[in-house]
Design a protein around this motif. Structure first.
Motif, mmCIF file in Angstrom:
data_model
loop_
_atom_site.group_PDB
_atom_site.id
_atom_site.type_symbol
_atom_site.label_atom_id
_atom_site.label_comp_id
_atom_site.label_asym_id
_atom_site.label_seq_id
_atom_site.Cartn_x
_atom_site.Cartn_y
_atom_site.Cartn_z
ATOM 1 N N UNK A 1 0.825 -1.205 0.000
ATOM 2 C CA UNK A 1 0.000 0.000 0.000
ATOM 3 C C UNK A 1 0.862 1.259 0.000
ATOM 4 N N UNK A 2 1.894 1.286 0.829
ATOM 5 C CA UNK A 2 2.770 2.451 0.879
ATOM 6 C C UNK A 2 3.482 2.655 -0.463
ATOM 7 N N UNK A 3 3.943 1.569 -1.060
ATOM 8 C CA UNK A 3 4.625 1.682 -2.350
ATOM 9 C C UNK A 3 3.696 2.255 -3.411
ATOM 10 N N UNK A 4 2.449 1.778 -3.427
ATOM 11 C CA UNK A 4 1.491 2.270 -4.415
ATOM 12 C C UNK A 4 1.134 3.730 -4.158
ATOM 13 N N UNK A 5 0.869 4.078 -2.905
ATOM 14 C CA UNK A 5 0.487 5.453 -2.595
ATOM 15 C C UNK A 5 1.603 6.435 -2.947
ATOM 16 N N UNK A 6 2.829 6.123 -2.538
ATOM 17 C CA UNK A 6 3.952 7.022 -2.817
ATOM 18 C C UNK A 6 4.194 7.110 -4.316
ATOM 19 N N UNK A 7 4.145 5.978 -5.008
ATOM 20 C CA UNK A 7 4.433 5.957 -6.444
ATOM 21 C C UNK A 7 3.357 6.693 -7.237
ATOM 22 N N UNK A 8 2.086 6.441 -6.916
ATOM 23 C CA UNK A 8 1.008 7.066 -7.680
ATOM 24 C C UNK A 8 0.992 8.575 -7.461
ATOM 25 N N UNK A 9 1.083 9.008 -6.190
ATOM 26 C CA UNK A 9 1.031 10.451 -5.925
ATOM 27 C C UNK A 9 2.244 11.171 -6.505
ATOM 28 N N UNK A 10 3.424 10.612 -6.332
ATOM 29 C CA UNK A 10 4.618 11.266 -6.881
ATOM 30 C C UNK A 10 4.580 11.289 -8.400
ATOM 31 N N UNK A 11 4.016 10.249 -9.030
ATOM 32 C CA UNK A 11 3.916 10.218 -10.495
ATOM 33 C C UNK A 11 2.916 11.249 -10.993
ATOM 34 N N UNK A 12 1.775 11.368 -10.310
ATOM 35 C CA UNK A 12 0.768 12.341 -10.729
ATOM 36 C C UNK A 12 1.277 13.772 -10.551
ATOM 37 N N UNK A 13 1.866 14.062 -9.390
ATOM 38 C CA UNK A 13 2.381 15.416 -9.156
ATOM 39 C C UNK A 13 3.532 15.722 -10.112
ATOM 40 N N UNK A 14 4.432 14.751 -10.268
ATOM 41 C CA UNK A 14 5.549 14.947 -11.190
ATOM 42 C C UNK A 14 5.087 15.132 -12.616
ATOM 43 N N UNK A 15 4.046 14.382 -13.022
ATOM 44 C CA UNK A 15 3.515 14.511 -14.379
ATOM 45 C C UNK A 15 2.901 15.890 -14.594
ATOM 46 N N UNK A 16 2.143 16.371 -13.611
ATOM 47 C CA UNK A 16 1.517 17.689 -13.733
ATOM 48 C C UNK A 16 2.575 18.782 -13.868
ATOM 49 N N UNK B 1 6.901 6.802 -15.183
ATOM 50 C CA UNK B 1 7.153 7.400 -13.869
ATOM 51 C C UNK B 1 6.728 6.458 -12.750
ATOM 52 N N UNK B 2 5.604 5.781 -12.949
ATOM 53 C CA UNK B 2 5.125 4.852 -11.926
ATOM 54 C C UNK B 2 6.105 3.691 -11.755
#
Length: 279
Positions: free
Chosen positions: A62-77, A208-209
């Motif tokens: 769960x932590x890996x998914x949460x950190x990866x998804x949020x960092x990928x979305x913010x980084x993509x934006x 990114x993910x």
């Protein structure tokens, strides 16, 4: 005869790559997949059942998914805004920023963790300045939020490098034609810009993910292996920090492979759907 000879020469030149790919990509993946099915002296899905039953391993996933998804979305934006802005500036500044992005995309591991400790640690320079200004009361770089910020940092340069060429697909005469037909700025991006960029956006998000899910050196250097994410757990099981269990490590690795496979399949489905909608 000449055509067959050309194909044979091409295959001969491809042979070293094929050997390298099989030896360092396919063979290790097969080894991990086989060993993930071995639990002790028995064969089966016992390792996967233990992962699903264990709150500790579920938390790591769960932590890996949460950190990866949020960092990928913010980084993509941020990468989208940065790439678009680079198209509007002078070529010298653009070249400098692209060179800087290329350099910082390789700035990871121990140096990156040390840099963030200096500026955003408990006694980091920026942390102390924000506390003195009354903007924040406390900030923990070693928490999930801190890791999202850290991951986002090395996602942005990679995202810019991947998305910058995609803006070549947006032609200026499209914007002018849309304006002549009465379309405003938002309508241009809604009906022309975003649909054209969708394949590049989805592809960049997947990369990114994958980059975040597999990150190990930076998070290990920052937390000395005390934060519960999947790469840390795999490394601990292989090195025997607590107990040695390479088969369980293989099962966790196959979980990451499965997650990336699902994400890639979803990416391909969205691309096909986007293509049909545009047609």
């Amino acid at each position: 005869m000449r055509s067959n000879r050309g194909k044979l020469i091409a295959l001969l030149f491809l042979l070293p790559f094929a050997v390298f790919f099989i030896a360092f990509q396919i063979a290790p993946l097969v080894w991990v997949a086989v060993n993930s099915l071995r639990a002790g002296d028995a064969w089966g899905l016992g390792n996967f059942a233990e992962i699903l039953d264990s709150p500790f391993y579920r938390q790591a996933i769960r932590y890996s998914l949460e950190i990866s998804i949020w960092s990928s979305l913010i980084g993509l934006l941020i990468a989208v805004l940065g790439s678009y802005s680079l198209r509007q500036v002078d070529s010298r500044l653009r070249d400098f920023v692209m060179a800087f992005a290329n350099m910082t995309s390789n700035f990871a591991g121990v140096p990156l963790a040390f840099a963030f400790i200096i500026i955003l640690g408990f006694n980091g320079a920026i942390t102390l300045l924000l506390k003195q200004a009354g903007i924040i009361e406390d900030f923990n770089l070693y928490s999930k939020t801190g890791l999202i910020i850290l991951y986002t940092y090395f996602q942005i340069p990679l995202g810019v490098m991947l998305l910058y060429p995609a803006f070549d697909a947006l032609r200026e005469d499209w914007r002018e034609s849309a304006a002549l037909l009465g379309a405003n700025h938002w309508q241009f991006w809604r009906y022309i810009g975003i649909p054209v960029l969708t394949p590049a956006l989805l592809g960049t998000f997947v990369i990114l993910l994958a980059n975040a899910l597999g990150a190990y050196a930076t998070v290990y250097s920052l937390t000395t292996g005390n934060f519960n994410v999947v790469p840390i757990r795999i490394a601990g099981l292989v090195s025997g920090d607590v107990f040695l269990d390479p088969n369980m490590a293989s099962a966790l690795a196959m979980f990451l492979v499965g997650l990336m496979t699902l994400i890639t399949l979803a990416h391909q489905w969205l691309l096909r759907r986007s293509y049909h909608v545009q047609k």
